[in-house]
Motif scaffolding. Sequence first.
Motif, PDB file in Angstrom:
ATOM      1  N   LEU A  92       0.824  -1.214   0.000  1.00 17.63           N
ATOM      2  CA  LEU A  92       0.000   0.000   0.000  1.00 17.63           C
ATOM      3  C   LEU A  92       0.855   1.260   0.000  1.00 17.63           C
ATOM      4  O   LEU A  92       0.562   2.226  -0.714  1.00 17.63           O
ATOM      5  N   TYR A  96       1.076   4.125  -2.871  1.00 14.94           N
ATOM      6  CA  TYR A  96       0.855   5.541  -2.540  1.00 14.94           C
ATOM      7  C   TYR A  96       2.006   6.399  -3.044  1.00 14.94           C
ATOM      8  O   TYR A  96       1.796   7.480  -3.594  1.00 14.94           O
ATOM      9  N   LEU A  99       1.852   7.205  -6.775  1.00 16.79           N
ATOM     10  CA  LEU A  99       0.772   8.024  -7.312  1.00 16.79           C
ATOM     11  C   LEU A  99       1.336   9.360  -7.786  1.00 16.79           C
ATOM     12  O   LEU A  99       2.073  10.029  -7.061  1.00 16.79           O
ATOM     13  N   ASP A 104      -5.153  12.339  -6.279  1.00 13.94           N
ATOM     14  CA  ASP A 104      -5.207  10.914  -5.938  1.00 13.94           C
ATOM     15  C   ASP A 104      -4.592  10.653  -4.573  1.00 13.94           C
ATOM     16  O   ASP A 104      -5.113   9.869  -3.778  1.00 13.94           O
ATOM     17  N   ARG A 105      -3.491  11.319  -4.298  1.00 17.46           N
ATOM     18  CA  ARG A 105      -2.840  11.158  -2.990  1.00 17.46           C
ATOM     19  C   ARG A 105      -3.753  11.639  -1.863  1.00 17.46           C
ATOM     20  O   ARG A 105      -3.816  11.027  -0.804  1.00 17.46           O
ATOM     21  N   THR A 106      -4.451  12.732  -2.099  1.00 14.95           N
ATOM     22  CA  THR A 106      -5.364  13.269  -1.095  1.00 14.95           C
ATOM     23  C   THR A 106      -6.502  12.294  -0.815  1.00 14.95           C
ATOM     24  O   THR A 106      -6.922  12.138   0.326  1.00 14.95           O
ATOM     25  N   ILE A 107      -6.971  11.634  -1.845  1.00 11.18           N
ATOM     26  CA  ILE A 107      -8.057  10.663  -1.681  1.00 11.18           C
ATOM     27  C   ILE A 107      -7.560   9.406  -0.965  1.00 11.18           C
ATOM     28  O   ILE A 107      -8.243   8.860  -0.096  1.00 11.18           O
ATOM     29  N   VAL A 108      -6.380   8.950  -1.278  1.00 13.60           N
ATOM     30  CA  VAL A 108      -5.862   7.681  -0.756  1.00 13.60           C
ATOM     31  C   VAL A 108      -5.294   7.815   0.658  1.00 13.60           C
ATOM     32  O   VAL A 108      -5.319   6.855   1.423  1.00 13.60           O
ATOM     33  N   LYS A 109      -4.829   8.996   1.026  1.00 12.91           N
ATOM     34  CA  LYS A 109      -4.145   9.169   2.312  1.00 12.91           C
ATOM     35  C   LYS A 109      -4.990   8.751   3.525  1.00 12.91           C
ATOM     36  O   LYS A 109      -4.484   8.010   4.383  1.00 12.91           O
ATOM     37  N   LEU A 111      -7.383   6.579   3.707  1.00 10.87           N
ATOM     38  CA  LEU A 111      -7.475   5.117   3.650  1.00 10.87           C
ATOM     39  C   LEU A 111      -6.165   4.479   4.108  1.00 10.87           C
ATOM     40  O   LEU A 111      -6.161   3.506   4.863  1.00 10.87           O
ATOM     41  N   LEU A 112      -5.067   5.041   3.653  1.00 13.64           N
ATOM     42  CA  LEU A 112      -3.754   4.508   4.013  1.00 13.64           C
ATOM     43  C   LEU A 112      -3.518   4.611   5.521  1.00 13.64           C
ATOM     44  O   LEU A 112      -3.065   3.650   6.152  1.00 13.64           O
ATOM     45  N   ARG A 115      -5.649   1.970   7.216  1.00 14.81           N
ATOM     46  CA  ARG A 115      -5.072   0.625   7.055  1.00 14.81           C
ATOM     47  C   ARG A 115      -3.840   0.449   7.932  1.00 14.81           C
ATOM     48  O   ARG A 115      -3.632  -0.624   8.509  1.00 14.81           O
TER      49      ARG A 115
END
Length: 175
Positions: A92, A96, A99, A104-109, A111-112, A115
């Motif tokens: 993961l 990240y 990216l 995209d990083r703002t959206i995934v952060k 979640l990361l 996790r």
Amino acid sequence: MVLKKSTWGLFFLTAILLFIPVRLGSQEQNLLPHSSPDVLALYKAHSALINLGNPFDPLKISEIGSPDAEAIKILDAAESSAADYLRATADLLAIYENLQSEADRTIVKPLLIDRFRLYSRLLGFDAEKVAIPIGYMKQPANTKRALKLRDDVLAAKNKLDAIAASFVKDPTPSS
């Protein structure tokens, strides 16, 4: 003449079947370019938890009659799940880091970070699970293995906690 062709065909097929898995296995770690020290540390912790077992006893026949057989099963299960959690977090984080888009990083952060917290708690549970049979083991080698495994899992959990804390503070992982 027919025998020679079939012999060469068999040799060629055997060579392909032997060399392809070796090449794919060595490429597994290189699928994602991971230059971050955090990713490399997670992969290193993951590889420390992989139990290759005894090469002279691949069927684990010696563990069947062991007085610590049930405890060894608990250790193997905890070791396997901890290695899976570390591999998932390392993958993961590598994704990240690769990216390109800041959106995209703002959206995934979030979640990361979620996790990382989840896997950190699960690693803590695995460390506790490994510690349970330590007092009941009858063979010193198994006790030593359990203590080392517990220390490795706790070290990996602490590293993951540090990475998660750096994500909460900064938008990029610490180096």
